[in-house]
Every structure is written in C-alpha cells, then in structure tokens.
Design a protein around this motif. Structure first.
Motif, PDB file in Angstrom:
ATOM      1  N   ALA A  40       0.853  -1.189   0.000  1.00 37.32           N
ATOM      2  CA  ALA A  40       0.000   0.000   0.000  1.00 37.32           C
ATOM      3  C   ALA A  40       0.885   1.235   0.000  1.00 37.32           C
ATOM      4  CB  ALA A  40      -0.908   0.006   1.220  1.00 37.32           C
ATOM      5  N   PRO A  41       0.466   2.286  -0.697  1.00 39.40           N
ATOM      6  CA  PRO A  41       1.270   3.500  -0.738  1.00 39.40           C
ATOM      7  C   PRO A  41       1.172   4.339   0.536  1.00 39.40           C
ATOM      8  CG  PRO A  41      -0.704   3.782  -2.046  1.00 39.40           C
ATOM      9  CD  PRO A  41      -0.676   2.351  -1.580  1.00 39.40           C
ATOM     10  N   ASP A  42       0.179   4.059   1.393  1.00 45.37           N
ATOM     11  CA  ASP A  42      -0.034   4.844   2.611  1.00 45.37           C
ATOM     12  C   ASP A  42      -0.389   3.889   3.755  1.00 45.37           C
ATOM     13  OD1 ASP A  42      -1.050   6.453   4.681  1.00 45.37           O
ATOM     14  OD2 ASP A  42      -1.926   7.895   3.286  1.00 45.37           O
ATOM     15  N   MET A  46      -4.177   2.749   5.220  1.00 46.47           N
ATOM     16  CA  MET A  46      -4.538   1.336   5.176  1.00 46.47           C
ATOM     17  C   MET A  46      -4.794   0.797   6.585  1.00 46.47           C
ATOM     18  SD  MET A  46      -5.351  -1.190   3.334  1.00 46.47           S
ATOM     19  CE  MET A  46      -4.829  -0.679   1.721  1.00 46.47           C
ATOM     20  N   THR A  47      -4.018   1.250   7.554  1.00 44.88           N
ATOM     21  CA  THR A  47      -4.236   0.831   8.945  1.00 44.88           C
ATOM     22  C   THR A  47      -5.624   1.247   9.411  1.00 44.88           C
ATOM     23  OG1 THR A  47      -1.877   0.934   9.442  1.00 44.88           O
ATOM     24  CG2 THR A  47      -3.389   1.073  11.316  1.00 44.88           C
ATOM     25  N   GLU A  48      -6.006   2.482   9.148  1.00 42.72           N
ATOM     26  CA  GLU A  48      -7.339   2.957   9.526  1.00 42.72           C
ATOM     27  C   GLU A  48      -8.423   2.115   8.866  1.00 42.72           C
ATOM     28  OE1 GLU A  48      -7.939   7.167   8.956  1.00 42.72           O
ATOM     29  OE2 GLU A  48      -5.967   7.620   9.824  1.00 42.72           O
ATOM     30  N   ARG A  68       9.364  -1.411   4.908  1.00 40.67           N
ATOM     31  CA  ARG A  68       8.668  -1.080   6.155  1.00 40.67           C
ATOM     32  C   ARG A  68       7.275  -1.681   6.062  1.00 40.67           C
ATOM     33  NH1 ARG A  68       6.284   4.610   7.192  1.00 40.67           N
ATOM     34  NH2 ARG A  68       5.075   4.186   9.038  1.00 40.67           N
ATOM     35  N   TRP A  69       6.835  -2.349   7.133  1.00 37.31           N
ATOM     36  CA  TRP A  69       5.519  -2.973   7.097  1.00 37.31           C
ATOM     37  C   TRP A  69       4.904  -3.038   8.480  1.00 37.31           C
ATOM     38  CZ3 TRP A  69       9.974  -5.781   7.223  1.00 37.31           C
ATOM     39  CH2 TRP A  69      10.055  -6.834   8.121  1.00 37.31           C
ATOM     40  N   LEU A  84       4.779  -0.994   2.957  1.00 34.73           N
ATOM     41  CA  LEU A  84       4.761   0.315   2.323  1.00 34.73           C
ATOM     42  C   LEU A  84       5.287   0.189   0.902  1.00 34.73           C
ATOM     43  CD1 LEU A  84       4.262   3.366   2.611  1.00 34.73           C
ATOM     44  CD2 LEU A  84       6.623   3.556   3.426  1.00 34.73           C
ATOM     45  N   ALA A  85       4.479   0.610  -0.072  1.00 35.18           N
ATOM     46  CA  ALA A  85       4.867   0.487  -1.481  1.00 35.18           C
ATOM     47  C   ALA A  85       5.656   1.707  -1.931  1.00 35.18           C
ATOM     48  CB  ALA A  85       3.637   0.326  -2.351  1.00 35.18           C
TER      49      ALA A  85
END
Length: 85
Positions: A40-42, A46-48, A68-69, A84-85
C-alpha cells in the motif's frame, strides 16, 4: 526475485497486486500456513481501513533494509502484513 530462498515475489501485472511468498523454518503446527503480504502506498490510511473493518494491529512498525511494514490480524485472527509500497 529470490532472496536466499526465503522470499519469492510475483510482480504485479495490470491491476493485480504483487504477491510475496516467504519460506519459513518452522514446521506446520496448524491447519493453515498462509501469511499474505499486501502493498500500500499509505500505511496510515490502510491501517485505519483495516481497523474500521474489524482487524487489529499490534502497534509496531517493522523494517528490514528498505522495507517497512505492519502486521495485522483479521477478525478471525489470521495474520497478514501490509508493506509500504
């Protein structure tokens, strides 16, 4: 791309997501041994989204080299990562 036999990446084609398969040393101890990583780029957005759908996050950001993940669990407890993409 192989990384010492531990990771295998299937690159995204068109709108399909990239898929990463990871070899692990632990023996099978449960019915399912699938752990999916999404990109995901953000990570915050995505967490929200995941939390709003009933998932959970342990609150940690993980890093290896430039990756980073975050690790999540779906409502049934199945783990998955978002990188993180």
């Amino acid at each position: 791309m192989l990384d010492d036999g531990a990771f295998f990446f299937l690159k995204a084609v068109g709108s399909a997501p990239e898929l990463c398969i990871q070899r692990v040393p632990e023996p099978k101890t449960a019915k399912a041994r699938v752990h999916i990583d999404f990109s995901a780029p953000d990570l915050d957005a995505m967490t929200e989204r995941i939390l709003s759908l009933g998932g959970s996050w342990d609150g940690e950001d993980r890093m290896v080299d430039e990756y980073r993940w975050r690790m999540f669990r779906d409502p049934e407890g199945t783990e998955f990562d978002v990188v993180l993409a």
